[in-house]
Design a protein around this motif. Structure first.
Motif, PDB file in Angstrom:
ATOM      1  N   TYR A  14       0.809  -1.237   0.000  1.00  0.00           N
ATOM      2  CA  TYR A  14       0.000   0.000   0.000  1.00  0.00           C
ATOM      3  C   TYR A  14       0.836   1.277   0.000  1.00  0.00           C
ATOM      4  N   ARG A  15       2.146   1.165   0.068  1.00  0.00           N
ATOM      5  CA  ARG A  15       3.067   2.308   0.044  1.00  0.00           C
ATOM      6  C   ARG A  15       2.934   3.226   1.265  1.00  0.00           C
ATOM      7  N   ALA A  16       2.022   2.918   2.159  1.00  0.00           N
ATOM      8  CA  ALA A  16       1.847   3.722   3.376  1.00  0.00           C
ATOM      9  C   ALA A  16       1.162   2.853   4.415  1.00  0.00           C
ATOM     10  N   ILE A  17       1.273   3.271   5.664  1.00  0.00           N
ATOM     11  CA  ILE A  17       0.570   2.575   6.741  1.00  0.00           C
ATOM     12  C   ILE A  17      -0.277   3.599   7.477  1.00  0.00           C
ATOM     13  N   TYR A  18      -1.591   3.367   7.479  1.00  0.00           N
ATOM     14  CA  TYR A  18      -2.460   4.274   8.212  1.00  0.00           C
ATOM     15  C   TYR A  18      -2.023   4.322   9.677  1.00  0.00           C
ATOM     16  N   GLY A  19      -1.905   5.558  10.190  1.00  0.00           N
ATOM     17  CA  GLY A  19      -1.550   5.722  11.600  1.00  0.00           C
ATOM     18  C   GLY A  19      -0.075   6.009  11.820  1.00  0.00           C
ATOM     19  N   PHE A  20       0.699   5.909  10.758  1.00  0.00           N
ATOM     20  CA  PHE A  20       2.135   6.149  10.879  1.00  0.00           C
ATOM     21  C   PHE A  20       2.580   7.087   9.752  1.00  0.00           C
ATOM     22  N   GLY A  21       3.360   8.122  10.119  1.00  0.00           N
ATOM     23  CA  GLY A  21       3.694   9.163   9.164  1.00  0.00           C
ATOM     24  C   GLY A  21       2.605  10.221   9.191  1.00  0.00           C
ATOM     25  N   ARG A  22       2.920  11.377   8.639  1.00  0.00           N
ATOM     26  CA  ARG A  22       1.989  12.497   8.725  1.00  0.00           C
ATOM     27  C   ARG A  22       2.290  13.472   7.601  1.00  0.00           C
ATOM     28  N   PRO A  23       1.247  14.008   6.904  1.00  0.00           N
ATOM     29  CA  PRO A  23       1.555  15.022   5.897  1.00  0.00           C
ATOM     30  C   PRO A  23       2.094  16.275   6.563  1.00  0.00           C
ATOM     31  N   ILE A  24       2.880  17.012   5.856  1.00  0.00           N
ATOM     32  CA  ILE A  24       3.434  18.323   6.262  1.00  0.00           C
ATOM     33  C   ILE A  24       4.572  18.195   7.274  1.00  0.00           C
ATOM     34  N   VAL A  25       4.315  17.540   8.425  1.00  0.00           N
ATOM     35  CA  VAL A  25       5.383  17.444   9.435  1.00  0.00           C
ATOM     36  C   VAL A  25       5.662  15.974   9.743  1.00  0.00           C
ATOM     37  N   ARG A  26       6.785  15.724  10.421  1.00  0.00           N
ATOM     38  CA  ARG A  26       7.183  14.345  10.668  1.00  0.00           C
ATOM     39  C   ARG A  26       6.621  13.794  11.983  1.00  0.00           C
ATOM     40  N   GLY A  27       6.944  14.401  13.091  1.00  0.00           N
ATOM     41  CA  GLY A  27       6.506  13.875  14.383  1.00  0.00           C
ATOM     42  C   GLY A  27       5.063  14.263  14.686  1.00  0.00           C
ATOM     43  N   ASP A  28       4.548  13.767  15.790  1.00  0.00           N
ATOM     44  CA  ASP A  28       3.197  14.141  16.197  1.00  0.00           C
ATOM     45  C   ASP A  28       3.230  14.522  17.678  1.00  0.00           C
ATOM     46  N   GLU A  29       3.062  15.805  17.916  1.00  0.00           N
ATOM     47  CA  GLU A  29       3.172  16.353  19.262  1.00  0.00           C
ATOM     48  C   GLU A  29       2.042  15.896  20.183  1.00  0.00           C
ATOM     49  N   ARG A  30       1.028  15.244  19.632  1.00  0.00           N
ATOM     50  CA  ARG A  30      -0.119  14.828  20.456  1.00  0.00           C
ATOM     51  C   ARG A  30       0.122  13.515  21.187  1.00  0.00           C
ATOM     52  N   ILE A  31       1.131  12.780  20.750  1.00  0.00           N
ATOM     53  CA  ILE A  31       1.335  11.444  21.309  1.00  0.00           C
ATOM     54  C   ILE A  31       1.604  11.506  22.816  1.00  0.00           C
ATOM     55  N   THR A  32       2.525  12.387  23.223  1.00  0.00           N
ATOM     56  CA  THR A  32       2.891  12.447  24.641  1.00  0.00           C
ATOM     57  C   THR A  32       1.690  12.803  25.525  1.00  0.00           C
ATOM     58  N   PRO A  33       0.956  13.896  25.238  1.00  0.00           N
ATOM     59  CA  PRO A  33      -0.192  14.185  26.111  1.00  0.00           C
ATOM     60  C   PRO A  33      -1.275  13.103  26.074  1.00  0.00           C
ATOM     61  N   VAL A  34      -1.449  12.459  24.933  1.00  0.00           N
ATOM     62  CA  VAL A  34      -2.459  11.387  24.877  1.00  0.00           C
ATOM     63  C   VAL A  34      -2.006  10.201  25.732  1.00  0.00           C
ATOM     64  N   LEU A  35      -0.722   9.883  25.667  1.00  0.00           N
ATOM     65  CA  LEU A  35      -0.236   8.775  26.501  1.00  0.00           C
ATOM     66  C   LEU A  35      -0.305   9.139  27.991  1.00  0.00           C
ATOM     67  N   GLN A  36      -0.109  10.410  28.297  1.00  0.00           N
ATOM     68  CA  GLN A  36      -0.255  10.847  29.698  1.00  0.00           C
ATOM     69  C   GLN A  36      -1.705  10.664  30.156  1.00  0.00           C
TER      70      GLN A  36
END
Lengths: 269, 272
Positions: free
Chosen positions: B150-172
């Motif tokens: 599929y050349r991509a995996i839903y849930g991994f990678g992001r258009p425009i920017v690389r990381g996702d700043e929401r991960i840390t607060p969501v895991l908290q």
């Protein structure tokens, strides 16, 4: 660097006194207000917008016949019913068409049905054995999608008995206008296909064949089917505006199987 | 009633909707949802608890709190440049109604590059990956197989920017609610670690972490899709209001020179 909209469809020259107003608008190279307006039909313009080249006379006649054939599915059909539900309650007119689009987009007789059926045309063409195989073993996507899975063969009506007269009339009309083999083949193969699908051909199936015969992609066909079925939804929604007292509520039609009955009020926390 | 087909099936359903889901009884002043009285019971709960009960029939203040947190942290960014929010802002700028704005923006949120298709795709991938791992495939094989196909995996990678700043607060938040060590959360993080250190450089995004948390609650892709479908409205509403409160037509107007035309040269109709 200034960000721009990249397009093969449209460009504009500005008015001398306002860079935000167009003085001339070009659609695929044609001056819309200086050349096309008053000279071409709406259907020719629609074709040009999607395909970027003018249609032949025969292509326009066929698209126009299809457009008339699907313009109004009638007030019993779910997408029109949805639009009328907006009208009956006095909702915004945009919501009536949004309702018609949302309901009319679906797998059952809607634009997604046309998209999937056009994929079948692209894969099978006029090869009856290929159609039989695809109807018996439809392609299965490993990944799930926002669209529900199909519960019937695309282009056929799972709730039908035999192919309704208007569907056959539309098919016959389009066959007479089709310069290629597609619609004629569908006419002669219809019963064999219906037997394999265990359902009669639907309007969506005829539309898919016609749009395929005209050279539209499944994506373009899906969009055109959404667009061309809106006139009936608009008319019926307008007619039902604030007509709620005469619009079915199905007042005695609902049975709740797990009714707890009257319950004592709970204490508000 | 399910054995009938065609017109016989339709005739059985004519003026006959038998349901365990819900109904209102206007003359009796009562309304029922999934066997519970709305006015005397469900109506006193938080709206998210009601929504979760409506969607999946589960009563859980903790789950409602988690979903509320996912919506707030993950899908309510009030930036009108984001494509679904932009629809709401354009509606405000063009002086359409707030409900049309949010309805259209919500419909647009079933997107491929972001939003609900990625969310549903992410939970679907986690379920499929888990099945393949349990069948003996290695993590590398599962991930590489998905990327090859599929050349991509839903849930991994992001258009425009690389990381996702929401991960840390969501895991908290997940940790505060006791959900951070679930099977699918750990699987998602393992996939993240693999991808991050591979040549693909993809990182986990909000869709995958939300999907993992929902998968750990036993939810199917359809459950997750239904629970998330309204999750973007918190970001759209301010975008609509802001554009509505500014001069009409003032939201990112485009001058004619902003069209980069790549099509056919100028020509006249009827002249080949």
């Amino acid at each position: 660097m200034t960000e721009t909209i990249s397009t093969k469809i449209w460009h504009e020259d500005p008015e001398p006194d306002n860079p935000f107003a167009a003085r001339t608008c070009y659609c695929s190279g044609f001056d819309v207000y200086g050349d096309l307006l008053g000279r071409i039909s709406w259907m020719q313009y629609l074709w040009l917008l999607i395909r970027l080249e003018p249609p032949s006379t025969q292509q326009v006649r066929m698209l126009e016949a299809l457009a008339v054939g699907i313009a109004n599915p009638g007030p019993r059909e779910p997408s029109v019913h949805a639009a009328m539900s907006a009208g009956a309650g006095g909702s915004t007119r945009a919501s009536a068409l949004m309702a018609a689009l949302a309901v009319g987009a679906g797998n059952l007789g809607g634009a997604r049905d046309v998209f999937a059926a056009m994929q079948s045309w692209a894969a099978c063409g006029t090869d009856l054995e290929a159609w039989r195989e695809r109807l018996r073993n439809p392609p299965v996507e490993e990944r799930t999608d926002v669209w529900p899975d199909f519960e019937h063969s695309p282009g056929f009506d799972p709730n039908g008995a035999t192919c309704p007269t208007p569907v056959r009339q539309l098919l016959n009309c389009l066959t007479a206008l089709d310069e290629g083999p597609v619609l004629g083949w569908l006419g002669t193969s219809r019963e064999a296909l219906e037997s394999e699908a265990e359902a009669p051909l639907a309007f969506s199936g005829v539309a898919a064949a016609a749009l395929h015969a005209l050279g539209f992609t499944p994506e373009q066909g899906e969009m055109l089917y959404l667009l061309l079925r809106l006139p009936g939804a608009a008319a019926h929604a307008l007619e039902q505006e604030m007509n709620w007292a005469k619009f079915p509520f199905f007042g005695t039609g609902l049975t709740l199987t797990d009714d707890p009955g009257p319950t004592p009020p709970s204490t508000v926390p | 009633m399910t054995t009938a087909k065609g017109p016989d099936l339709l005739a059985q359903y004519e003026d006959n909707w038998i349901t365990a889901m819900g109904a209102t009884f206007p003359g009796q002043g009562r309304t029922v949802l999934r066997g519970k009285d709305v006015l005397n019971d469900l109506g006193h709960r938080r709206w998210m608890e009601y929504l979760v009960y409506a969607a999946i029939g589960r009563e859980s203040p903790e789950l409602a709190r988690l979903i509320e947190g996912l919506w707030t942290l993950g899908s309510s960014y009030p930036d009108p440049r984001l494509w679904n929010n932009r629809v709401a802002a354009l509606a405000g700028s063009a002086r359409s109604t707030v409900t049309l704005a949010l309805a259209a923006g919500t419909a647009v949120s079933e997107a491929t590059l972001y939003g609900l298709r990625t969310s549903k795709g992410a939970i679907d991938f986690l379920h499929r990956a888990d099945r393949k791992l349990k069948a003996g495939q290695s993590l590398a094989d599962v991930v590489q197989g998905e990327l090859r196909k599929y050349r991509a995996i839903y849930g991994f990678g992001r258009p425009i920017v690389r990381g996702d700043e929401r991960i840390t607060p969501v895991l908290q938040l997940a940790k505060a609610l006791g959900y951070e060590n679930g099977h699918y959360v750990q699987l998602a993080l393992k996939i993240h670690d693999y991808l991050k250190s591979s040549r693909y450089k993809y990182q986990i995004n909000m869709s995958a972490i939300a999907a993992a948390l929902m998968a750990d609650h036993g939810f199917s892709p359809d459950d997750f899709h239904r629970l998330a479908c309204l999750s973007f409205v918190g970001g759209m509403l301010p975008c609509y209001i802001d554009a509505h409160d500014k001069p009409e037509g003032g939201f990112f107007p485009l001058r004619t020179s902003r069209i980069d035309y790549r099509g056919a040269p100028e020509r006249r109709w009827g002249e080949a």
